[in-house]
Design an enzyme around this catalytic site. Structure first.
Site, PDB file in Angstrom:
ATOM      1  N   CYS A 104      34.338  67.790  36.996  1.00  0.00           N
ATOM      2  CA  CYS A 104      33.466  66.635  37.232  1.00  0.00           C
ATOM      3  C   CYS A 104      32.519  67.102  38.321  1.00  0.00           C
ATOM      4  O   CYS A 104      32.927  67.218  39.483  1.00  0.00           O
ATOM      5  CB  CYS A 104      34.231  65.392  37.679  1.00  0.00           C
ATOM      6  N   CYS A 107      31.798  64.053  41.018  1.00  0.00           N
ATOM      7  CA  CYS A 107      32.837  63.634  41.972  1.00  0.00           C
ATOM      8  C   CYS A 107      34.158  64.254  41.548  1.00  0.00           C
ATOM      9  O   CYS A 107      34.347  65.456  41.715  1.00  0.00           O
ATOM     10  CB  CYS A 107      32.902  62.116  42.078  1.00  0.00           C
ATOM     11  N   SER A 108      35.056  63.499  40.976  1.00  0.00           N
ATOM     12  CA  SER A 108      36.361  64.080  40.633  1.00  0.00           C
ATOM     13  C   SER A 108      36.991  63.378  39.439  1.00  0.00           C
ATOM     14  O   SER A 108      38.216  63.269  39.365  1.00  0.00           O
ATOM     15  CB  SER A 108      37.292  64.001  41.837  1.00  0.00           C
ATOM     16  N   CYS A 109      36.175  62.895  38.490  1.00  0.00           N
ATOM     17  CA  CYS A 109      36.712  62.200  37.320  1.00  0.00           C
ATOM     18  C   CYS A 109      37.669  63.124  36.572  1.00  0.00           C
ATOM     19  O   CYS A 109      37.414  64.320  36.439  1.00  0.00           O
ATOM     20  CB  CYS A 109      35.585  61.754  36.401  1.00  0.00           C
TER      21      CYS A 109
HETATM   22 FE    FE Z   1      33.837  62.112  38.889  1.00  0.00          FE
END
Ligand code: FE
Length: 196
Positions: A104, A107-109
């Site tokens: 991602c 961000c950090s999906c």
């Molecule tokens: Fe994300």
């Protein structure tokens, strides 16, 4: 970590967002709590491993999974509907000529329900920026040396879309049960930073 918005702790920002959603009547506190509990309950890479093992064992399921993962997951007792809004899941299959890896960049999906909490390196700035630019080098650092003629596809997750890698079935596993096959599958294999 850097960036202006990190001056406020994440927990405080999340709380503020929750209060706004509740205040606007979008969700209730009870719905938020229930969706978080549903998301975290049983969230583990064991789920992703079961999916991979079923796909290796059942050609019909493999085809349905690749065509529409959201529709196929209930066949193994799973779903992407744990959150407030169902996320689209696309399962991408590694082959002899193509290797897939997830990131991602924003961000950090991450498909938490299928893979459990994401590893810290997945959230790192270094991984998020580098895997897009030089995936082959990054994978080599994970110990995954791919042949030069293997194409690498990087899948960038988003708030609405999640991905999971279907690793290649290891050789020498003909006749293995789904449980035996699932035990071979690692979280890294499902992210694409390991072969299986
Ligand atoms: Fe994300």
């Amino acid at each position: 970590m850097s960036g202006a918005h990190t001056s406020v702790p994440v927990a405080a920002r999340v709380r503020r967002l929750e209060e706004r959603l509740i205040g606007a009547g979008v969700v209730t506190q009870e719905q938020l709590d229930a969706s978080l509990a549903a998301m975290l309950q049983g969230a583990s890479p064991v789920n992703g491993a079961r999916i991979a093992a079923r796909a290796w064992s059942d050609e019909g399921f493999r085809q349905r999974l690749l065509a529409d993962a959201n529709a196929a997951l209930p066949e193994v007792g799973l779903s992407m509907a744990g959150g407030i809004q169902e996320q689209r899941l696309k399962v991408v299959e590694n082959t002899a000529t193509t290797h897939h890896v997830l990131v991602c960049t924003l961000c950090s999906c991450y498909p938490v329900g299928l893979l459990g909490p994401s590893p810290s390196w997945y959230k790192s700035e270094a991984y998020r920026s580098r895997v897009v630019r030089e995936p082959r080098a990054v994978l080599a650092e994970f110990g995954l040396e791919l042949p030069d003629d293997t194409a690498i596809t990087v899948w960038d997750s988003s708030a609405e879309s999640r991905y999971m890698v279907l690793p290649r079935r290891p050789g020498g596993t003909a006749g293995w049960s789904e449980a035996e096959l699932a035990a071979l599958v690692t979280r890294e294999g499902l992210i694409g930073t390991a072969a299986v």
